[in-house]
Design a protein around this motif. Structure first.
Motif, PDB file in Angstrom:
ATOM      1  N   LEU A   1       0.820  -1.214   0.000  1.00 22.64           N
ATOM      2  CA  LEU A   1       0.000   0.000   0.000  1.00 22.64           C
ATOM      3  C   LEU A   1       0.856   1.268   0.000  1.00 22.64           C
ATOM      4  CD1 LEU A   1      -2.622  -1.431   2.460  1.00 22.64           C
ATOM      5  CD2 LEU A   1      -3.089  -0.773   0.075  1.00 22.64           C
ATOM      6  N   THR A   2       2.018   1.222   0.637  1.00 25.03           N
ATOM      7  CA  THR A   2       2.939   2.366   0.602  1.00 25.03           C
ATOM      8  C   THR A   2       3.398   2.633  -0.826  1.00 25.03           C
ATOM      9  OG1 THR A   2       3.701   2.028   2.867  1.00 25.03           O
ATOM     10  CG2 THR A   2       5.189   3.231   1.386  1.00 25.03           C
ATOM     11  N   MET A   3       3.743   1.583  -1.556  1.00 22.12           N
ATOM     12  CA  MET A   3       4.184   1.766  -2.943  1.00 22.12           C
ATOM     13  C   MET A   3       3.068   2.358  -3.797  1.00 22.12           C
ATOM     14  SD  MET A   3       7.307   1.168  -2.771  1.00 22.12           S
ATOM     15  CE  MET A   3       7.534   1.623  -4.480  1.00 22.12           C
ATOM     16  N   TRP A   4       1.848   1.897  -3.582  1.00 22.32           N
ATOM     17  CA  TRP A   4       0.722   2.483  -4.304  1.00 22.32           C
ATOM     18  C   TRP A   4       0.505   3.933  -3.885  1.00 22.32           C
ATOM     19  CZ3 TRP A   4      -1.236   1.188  -8.704  1.00 22.32           C
ATOM     20  CH2 TRP A   4      -1.096  -0.128  -9.144  1.00 22.32           C
ATOM     21  N   GLY A   5       0.748   4.242  -2.620  1.00 21.60           N
ATOM     22  CA  GLY A   5       0.646   5.624  -2.163  1.00 21.60           C
ATOM     23  C   GLY A   5       1.681   6.517  -2.820  1.00 21.60           C
ATOM     24  N   LEU A   6       2.906   6.026  -2.946  1.00 25.11           N
ATOM     25  CA  LEU A   6       3.959   6.804  -3.607  1.00 25.11           C
ATOM     26  C   LEU A   6       3.633   7.022  -5.083  1.00 25.11           C
ATOM     27  CD1 LEU A   6       7.109   5.190  -1.969  1.00 25.11           C
ATOM     28  CD2 LEU A   6       6.195   7.500  -1.559  1.00 25.11           C
ATOM     29  N   PHE A   7       3.206   5.975  -5.762  1.00 24.33           N
ATOM     30  CA  PHE A   7       2.821   6.082  -7.167  1.00 24.33           C
ATOM     31  C   PHE A   7       1.680   7.093  -7.322  1.00 24.33           C
ATOM     32  CE2 PHE A   7      -0.075   4.596 -10.543  1.00 24.33           C
ATOM     33  CZ  PHE A   7       0.760   4.742 -11.637  1.00 24.33           C
TER      34      PHE A   7
ATOM     35  N   VAL B   1      -4.336   9.395  -2.330  1.00 28.94           N
ATOM     36  CA  VAL B   1      -3.029   9.393  -1.656  1.00 28.94           C
ATOM     37  C   VAL B   1      -3.220   9.158  -0.163  1.00 28.94           C
ATOM     38  CG1 VAL B   1      -1.075  10.852  -0.964  1.00 28.94           C
ATOM     39  CG2 VAL B   1      -1.813  10.834  -3.348  1.00 28.94           C
ATOM     40  N   VAL B   2      -4.115   9.938   0.432  1.00 30.09           N
ATOM     41  CA  VAL B   2      -4.388   9.806   1.871  1.00 30.09           C
ATOM     42  C   VAL B   2      -4.873   8.393   2.180  1.00 30.09           C
ATOM     43  CG1 VAL B   2      -5.848  10.621   3.777  1.00 30.09           C
ATOM     44  CG2 VAL B   2      -4.838  12.274   2.166  1.00 30.09           C
ATOM     45  N   LEU B   3      -5.752   7.864   1.351  1.00 26.53           N
ATOM     46  CA  LEU B   3      -6.297   6.518   1.562  1.00 26.53           C
ATOM     47  C   LEU B   3      -5.196   5.465   1.561  1.00 26.53           C
ATOM     48  CD1 LEU B   3      -8.586   4.433   1.786  1.00 26.53           C
ATOM     49  CD2 LEU B   3      -8.813   4.573  -0.720  1.00 26.53           C
TER      50      LEU B   3
ATOM     51  N   PHE C   1      -1.957   5.748   2.071  1.00 25.19           N
ATOM     52  CA  PHE C   1      -1.043   5.856   3.213  1.00 25.19           C
ATOM     53  C   PHE C   1      -1.735   5.514   4.531  1.00 25.19           C
ATOM     54  CE2 PHE C   1       1.649   8.514   0.324  1.00 25.19           C
ATOM     55  CZ  PHE C   1       2.732   7.642   0.312  1.00 25.19           C
ATOM     56  N   MET C   2      -3.015   5.862   4.670  1.00 25.91           N
ATOM     57  CA  MET C   2      -3.741   5.464   5.888  1.00 25.91           C
ATOM     58  C   MET C   2      -3.842   3.949   5.979  1.00 25.91           C
ATOM     59  SD  MET C   2      -6.841   8.205   6.334  1.00 25.91           S
ATOM     60  CE  MET C   2      -7.346   7.568   7.942  1.00 25.91           C
ATOM     61  N   LEU C   3      -4.154   3.304   4.862  1.00 23.78           N
ATOM     62  CA  LEU C   3      -4.243   1.841   4.866  1.00 23.78           C
ATOM     63  C   LEU C   3      -2.883   1.208   5.121  1.00 23.78           C
ATOM     64  CD1 LEU C   3      -6.753   1.278   1.931  1.00 23.78           C
ATOM     65  CD2 LEU C   3      -7.168   0.830   4.366  1.00 23.78           C
ATOM     66  N   ALA C   4      -1.830   1.814   4.562  1.00 22.90           N
ATOM     67  CA  ALA C   4      -0.476   1.297   4.811  1.00 22.90           C
ATOM     68  C   ALA C   4      -0.163   1.366   6.306  1.00 22.90           C
ATOM     69  CB  ALA C   4       0.558   2.086   4.009  1.00 22.90           C
ATOM     70  N   PHE C   5      -0.385   2.530   6.921  1.00 16.67           N
ATOM     71  CA  PHE C   5      -0.107   2.671   8.351  1.00 16.67           C
ATOM     72  C   PHE C   5      -1.012   1.784   9.186  1.00 16.67           C
ATOM     73  CE2 PHE C   5       1.822   6.811   7.043  1.00 16.67           C
ATOM     74  CZ  PHE C   5       3.110   6.497   7.451  1.00 16.67           C
ATOM     75  N   ALA C   6      -2.265   1.620   8.762  1.00 19.19           N
ATOM     76  CA  ALA C   6      -3.175   0.721   9.482  1.00 19.19           C
ATOM     77  C   ALA C   6      -2.612  -0.695   9.491  1.00 19.19           C
ATOM     78  CB  ALA C   6      -4.559   0.746   8.845  1.00 19.19           C
TER      79      ALA C   6
ATOM     80  N   THR D   1     -10.577   1.462   9.730  1.00 21.85           N
ATOM     81  CA  THR D   1     -11.964   1.909   9.632  1.00 21.85           C
ATOM     82  C   THR D   1     -12.031   3.360   9.168  1.00 21.85           C
ATOM     83  OG1 THR D   1     -12.631   0.365  11.363  1.00 21.85           O
ATOM     84  CG2 THR D   1     -14.119   2.210  10.923  1.00 21.85           C
ATOM     85  N   LEU D   2     -11.195   4.209   9.751  1.00 23.50           N
ATOM     86  CA  LEU D   2     -11.156   5.620   9.366  1.00 23.50           C
ATOM     87  C   LEU D   2     -10.769   5.756   7.892  1.00 23.50           C
ATOM     88  CD1 LEU D   2     -11.502   8.471  10.501  1.00 23.50           C
ATOM     89  CD2 LEU D   2      -9.067   8.422  11.105  1.00 23.50           C
ATOM     90  N   ALA D   3      -9.824   4.955   7.446  1.00 25.25           N
ATOM     91  CA  ALA D   3      -9.428   4.961   6.036  1.00 25.25           C
ATOM     92  C   ALA D   3     -10.617   4.608   5.143  1.00 25.25           C
ATOM     93  CB  ALA D   3      -8.277   3.987   5.803  1.00 25.25           C
ATOM     94  N   GLY D   4     -11.471   3.727   5.609  1.00 23.63           N
ATOM     95  CA  GLY D   4     -12.665   3.378   4.846  1.00 23.63           C
ATOM     96  C   GLY D   4     -13.515   4.591   4.525  1.00 23.63           C
ATOM     97  N   TYR D   5     -13.660   5.499   5.478  1.00 28.16           N
ATOM     98  CA  TYR D   5     -14.446   6.716   5.238  1.00 28.16           C
ATOM     99  C   TYR D   5     -13.762   7.630   4.223  1.00 28.16           C
ATOM    100  CZ  TYR D   5     -17.585   5.318   8.941  1.00 28.16           C
ATOM    101  OH  TYR D   5     -18.508   4.630   9.693  1.00 28.16           O
ATOM    102  N   VAL D   6     -12.434   7.714   4.292  1.00 29.13           N
ATOM    103  CA  VAL D   6     -11.682   8.484   3.291  1.00 29.13           C
ATOM    104  C   VAL D   6     -11.882   7.858   1.916  1.00 29.13           C
ATOM    105  CG1 VAL D   6      -9.382   9.199   2.530  1.00 29.13           C
ATOM    106  CG2 VAL D   6      -9.988   9.337   4.955  1.00 29.13           C
ATOM    107  N   GLY D   7     -11.863   6.524   1.861  1.00 27.04           N
ATOM    108  CA  GLY D   7     -12.066   5.822   0.598  1.00 27.04           C
ATOM    109  C   GLY D   7     -13.458   6.013   0.020  1.00 27.04           C
ATOM    110  N   ILE D   8     -14.463   6.075   0.882  1.00 28.19           N
ATOM    111  CA  ILE D   8     -15.823   6.349   0.412  1.00 28.19           C
ATOM    112  C   ILE D   8     -15.863   7.742  -0.225  1.00 28.19           C
ATOM    113  CG2 ILE D   8     -18.217   6.767   1.134  1.00 28.19           C
ATOM    114  CD1 ILE D   8     -17.680   4.600   3.363  1.00 28.19           C
TER     115      ILE D   8
END
Length: 165
Positions: free
Chosen positions: A84-90, A113-115, A117-122, A132-139
């Protein structure tokens, strides 16, 4: 739609199921790769790269989930964090490309981008709350993408700006 559905699941509203996997393979994966090829033919390098890359993201994600049922080793939280970090960087690079574009593109790629990195850190922190919080960003991210797709097709069909971009 696929992003919205996956992130409704990430936010905890229902469990991961074949519904999300089917959407991921066919709509998130194959349909986006086809869209990317069509964008390439129209000489839209950004659109081609984005659609083909995120179509491939969906296919790899589904494979990560399904392959352990065929005897392959499951991804652990650390490996998923790096994925997920690599996808965040891309996605950060693509976000930078949107800074010269319309507002909705900035909203889509900024929240994506936020999604990632949030999922990576999660995953790195094994934090259910952050997931769960990342899920709301993703929505929200998926909602922006749905809006853009709606605006593009409605504006073209009605030959005027129905929904601004």
């Amino acid at each position: 739609m696929t992003t919205i559905l996956l992130n409704i699941q990430n936010a905890g509203f229902f469990s991961l199921s074949v519904m999300i996997m089917s959407m991921g393979v066919f709509f998130g994966g194959i349909a986006q790769i086809i869209a990317g090829i069509l964008e390439w033919r129209r000489a839209n390098g950004f659109g081609a790269l984005a659609f083909i890359s995120y179509g491939s993201f969906w296919l790899t994600l589904i494979f990560i989930w399904v392959a352990p049922h065929a005897g392959l080793t499951s991804a652990d939280p650390v490996s998923m964090g790096w994925y997920l970090t690599m996808w965040g960087l891309f996605t950060t690079v693509l976000f930078l490309c949107t800074l010269r574009g319309n507002t909705i593109g900035k909203c889509i790629f900024g929240t994506l981008v936020v999604l990632f990195f949030m999922l990576a850190f999660a995953n790195f922190m094994e934090s259910h709350f952050l997931h769960t919080l990342a899920g709301y960003v993703g929505i929200l991210c998926g909602g922006f993408a749905f809006y853009e797709a709606s605006a593009l097709i409605l504006n073209e069909r009605y030959e005027r700006t129905v929904l601004p971009l």
